[in-house]
Design a protein around this motif. Structure first.
Motif, PDB file in Angstrom:
ATOM      1  N   VAL A 152      47.826  36.576  44.795  1.00 38.07           N
ATOM      2  CA  VAL A 152      47.925  37.823  44.033  1.00 38.07           C
ATOM      3  C   VAL A 152      48.297  38.964  44.980  1.00 38.07           C
ATOM      4  N   MET A 153      49.310  39.736  44.595  1.00 37.56           N
ATOM      5  CA  MET A 153      49.630  40.943  45.343  1.00 37.56           C
ATOM      6  C   MET A 153      49.213  42.132  44.485  1.00 37.56           C
ATOM      7  N   ARG A 154      48.268  42.891  45.018  1.00 39.30           N
ATOM      8  CA  ARG A 154      47.826  44.088  44.310  1.00 39.30           C
ATOM      9  C   ARG A 154      48.928  45.148  44.338  1.00 39.30           C
ATOM     10  N   SER A 155      48.805  46.152  43.504  1.00 35.89           N
ATOM     11  CA  SER A 155      49.824  47.208  43.446  1.00 35.89           C
ATOM     12  C   SER A 155      49.901  48.004  44.745  1.00 35.89           C
ATOM     13  N   ASP A 156      48.820  47.970  45.563  1.00 36.62           N
ATOM     14  CA  ASP A 156      48.852  48.654  46.863  1.00 36.62           C
ATOM     15  C   ASP A 156      49.418  47.771  47.979  1.00 36.62           C
ATOM     16  N   GLY A 157      49.871  46.554  47.625  1.00 37.78           N
ATOM     17  CA  GLY A 157      50.500  45.653  48.589  1.00 37.78           C
ATOM     18  C   GLY A 157      49.571  44.653  49.245  1.00 37.78           C
ATOM     19  N   LEU A 158      48.262  44.778  49.048  1.00 39.69           N
ATOM     20  CA  LEU A 158      47.313  43.843  49.652  1.00 39.69           C
ATOM     21  C   LEU A 158      47.454  42.471  48.997  1.00 39.69           C
ATOM     22  N   LEU A 159      47.522  41.426  49.827  1.00 38.12           N
ATOM     23  CA  LEU A 159      47.580  40.058  49.315  1.00 38.12           C
ATOM     24  C   LEU A 159      46.181  39.475  49.220  1.00 38.12           C
ATOM     25  N   GLU A 160      45.897  38.862  48.091  1.00 35.59           N
ATOM     26  CA  GLU A 160      44.614  38.203  47.859  1.00 35.59           C
ATOM     27  C   GLU A 160      44.857  36.760  47.442  1.00 35.59           C
ATOM     28  N   MET A 161      43.936  35.904  47.796  1.00 35.34           N
ATOM     29  CA  MET A 161      43.951  34.521  47.356  1.00 35.34           C
ATOM     30  C   MET A 161      42.734  34.323  46.456  1.00 35.34           C
ATOM     31  N   HIS A 162      42.963  33.912  45.215  1.00 33.96           N
ATOM     32  CA  HIS A 162      41.894  33.767  44.228  1.00 33.96           C
ATOM     33  C   HIS A 162      41.652  32.294  43.936  1.00 33.96           C
ATOM     34  N   GLU A 163      40.446  31.848  44.158  1.00 38.15           N
ATOM     35  CA  GLU A 163      40.035  30.476  43.850  1.00 38.15           C
ATOM     36  C   GLU A 163      39.170  30.539  42.595  1.00 38.15           C
ATOM     37  N   VAL A 164      39.635  29.902  41.524  1.00 38.39           N
ATOM     38  CA  VAL A 164      39.000  30.005  40.211  1.00 38.39           C
ATOM     39  C   VAL A 164      38.313  28.688  39.862  1.00 38.39           C
ATOM     40  N   LYS A 165      37.029  28.773  39.543  1.00 39.62           N
ATOM     41  CA  LYS A 165      36.264  27.570  39.205  1.00 39.62           C
ATOM     42  C   LYS A 165      35.278  27.867  38.089  1.00 39.62           C
ATOM     43  N   GLY A 166      34.915  26.822  37.376  1.00 43.64           N
ATOM     44  CA  GLY A 166      33.803  26.918  36.432  1.00 43.64           C
ATOM     45  C   GLY A 166      32.506  26.879  37.229  1.00 43.64           C
ATOM     46  N   PHE A 167      32.509  26.063  38.291  1.00 45.82           N
ATOM     47  CA  PHE A 167      31.396  25.985  39.247  1.00 45.82           C
ATOM     48  C   PHE A 167      31.988  25.504  40.563  1.00 45.82           C
ATOM     49  N   TYR A 168      31.252  25.696  41.653  1.00 43.80           N
ATOM     50  CA  TYR A 168      31.774  25.367  42.976  1.00 43.80           C
ATOM     51  C   TYR A 168      31.041  24.195  43.599  1.00 43.80           C
ATOM     52  N   ARG A 169      31.836  23.255  44.081  1.00 46.16           N
ATOM     53  CA  ARG A 169      31.298  22.202  44.941  1.00 46.16           C
ATOM     54  C   ARG A 169      31.342  22.743  46.371  1.00 46.16           C
ATOM     55  N   ASP A 170      30.488  22.206  47.227  1.00 44.40           N
ATOM     56  CA  ASP A 170      30.430  22.694  48.607  1.00 44.40           C
ATOM     57  C   ASP A 170      31.766  22.569  49.332  1.00 44.40           C
ATOM     58  N   ASP A 171      32.532  21.488  49.085  1.00 50.15           N
ATOM     59  CA  ASP A 171      33.790  21.297  49.806  1.00 50.15           C
ATOM     60  C   ASP A 171      34.796  22.400  49.476  1.00 50.15           C
ATOM     61  N   ALA A 194      47.269  40.604  32.164  1.00 56.28           N
ATOM     62  CA  ALA A 194      46.838  41.902  31.619  1.00 56.28           C
ATOM     63  C   ALA A 194      46.750  42.941  32.736  1.00 56.28           C
ATOM     64  N   ARG A 195      46.226  42.534  33.902  1.00 57.61           N
ATOM     65  CA  ARG A 195      46.135  43.446  35.043  1.00 57.61           C
ATOM     66  C   ARG A 195      47.521  43.817  35.565  1.00 57.61           C
ATOM     67  N   LYS A 196      48.456  42.876  35.503  1.00 59.77           N
ATOM     68  CA  LYS A 196      49.842  43.157  35.911  1.00 59.77           C
ATOM     69  C   LYS A 196      50.461  44.170  34.946  1.00 59.77           C
ATOM     70  N   GLN A 197      50.284  43.961  33.656  1.00 58.98           N
ATOM     71  CA  GLN A 197      50.826  44.885  32.654  1.00 58.98           C
ATOM     72  C   GLN A 197      50.217  46.287  32.801  1.00 58.98           C
ATOM     73  N   ALA A 198      48.961  46.352  33.242  1.00 56.96           N
ATOM     74  CA  ALA A 198      48.279  47.634  33.440  1.00 56.96           C
ATOM     75  C   ALA A 198      48.657  48.295  34.771  1.00 56.96           C
ATOM     76  N   GLY A 199      49.426  47.583  35.609  1.00 55.90           N
ATOM     77  CA  GLY A 199      49.855  48.149  36.884  1.00 55.90           C
ATOM     78  C   GLY A 199      48.884  47.955  38.030  1.00 55.90           C
ATOM     79  N   GLU A 200      47.806  47.183  37.816  1.00 59.19           N
ATOM     80  CA  GLU A 200      46.822  46.949  38.880  1.00 59.19           C
ATOM     81  C   GLU A 200      47.328  45.961  39.918  1.00 59.19           C
ATOM     82  N   ILE A 201      48.122  44.993  39.465  1.00 53.32           N
ATOM     83  CA  ILE A 201      48.704  44.029  40.397  1.00 53.32           C
ATOM     84  C   ILE A 201      50.214  43.998  40.203  1.00 53.32           C
ATOM     85  N   ALA A 202      50.928  43.725  41.294  1.00 52.35           N
ATOM     86  CA  ALA A 202      52.385  43.712  41.265  1.00 52.35           C
ATOM     87  C   ALA A 202      52.934  42.319  40.987  1.00 52.35           C
ATOM     88  N   TRP A 203      52.186  41.278  41.412  1.00 52.43           N
ATOM     89  CA  TRP A 203      52.704  39.912  41.345  1.00 52.43           C
ATOM     90  C   TRP A 203      51.548  38.947  41.464  1.00 52.43           C
TER      91      TRP A 203
END
Length: 117
Positions: free
Chosen positions: A61-80, A30-39
């Motif tokens: 994730v590459m934002r539309s301004d070219g910044l690269l982000e790494m997204h870690e998605v969890k329901g909850f986080y273990r310490d490791d 949805a964010r890609k379709q809205a132009g917020e992210i490029a890839w």
């Protein structure tokens, strides 16, 4: 049951999204379709943290301004998981985000925390 120990721990095979990751992929699209992210790519990057240790963020994730982000998605986080993200943030010049699905009783959506070196 397979002989794969990871599956016994409730983990899915590499390259397979769990329900939380799939829901977040819908958000990214949805964010890609809205132009917020490029890839974006699921498990599209593998980072070498140490000689025998690698880390594959859930989404690159590459934002539309070219910044690269790494997204870690969890329901909850273990310490490791948090430790690997922290080490990666110290070693690589990307923006690292911890993404947690919020409970519907808390309004739903996503809780986003930036990991700083």
């Amino acid at each position: 049951m397979s002989g794969n120990g990871d599956l016994a721990l409730g983990r899915l095979p590499a390259g397979t999204m769990n329900k939380t990751e799939a829901a977040y992929a819908v958000e990214l699209e949805a964010r890609k379709q809205a132009g917020e992210i490029a890839w974006y790519a699921f498990e599209g990057v593998k980072l070498k943290l140490a000689k025998l240790t690698t880390y594959s963020p859930d989404f690159a994730v590459m934002r539309s301004d070219g910044l690269l982000e790494m997204h870690e998605v969890k329901g909850f986080y273990r310490d490791d998981a948090k430790v690997k993200v922290k080490v990666a943030a110290e070693k690589f010049p990307f923006r690292f985000l911890l993404i947690r699905k919020q409970a519907k009783k808390r309004g739903g959506g996503w809780d986003i925390e930036e990991v700083t070196p």
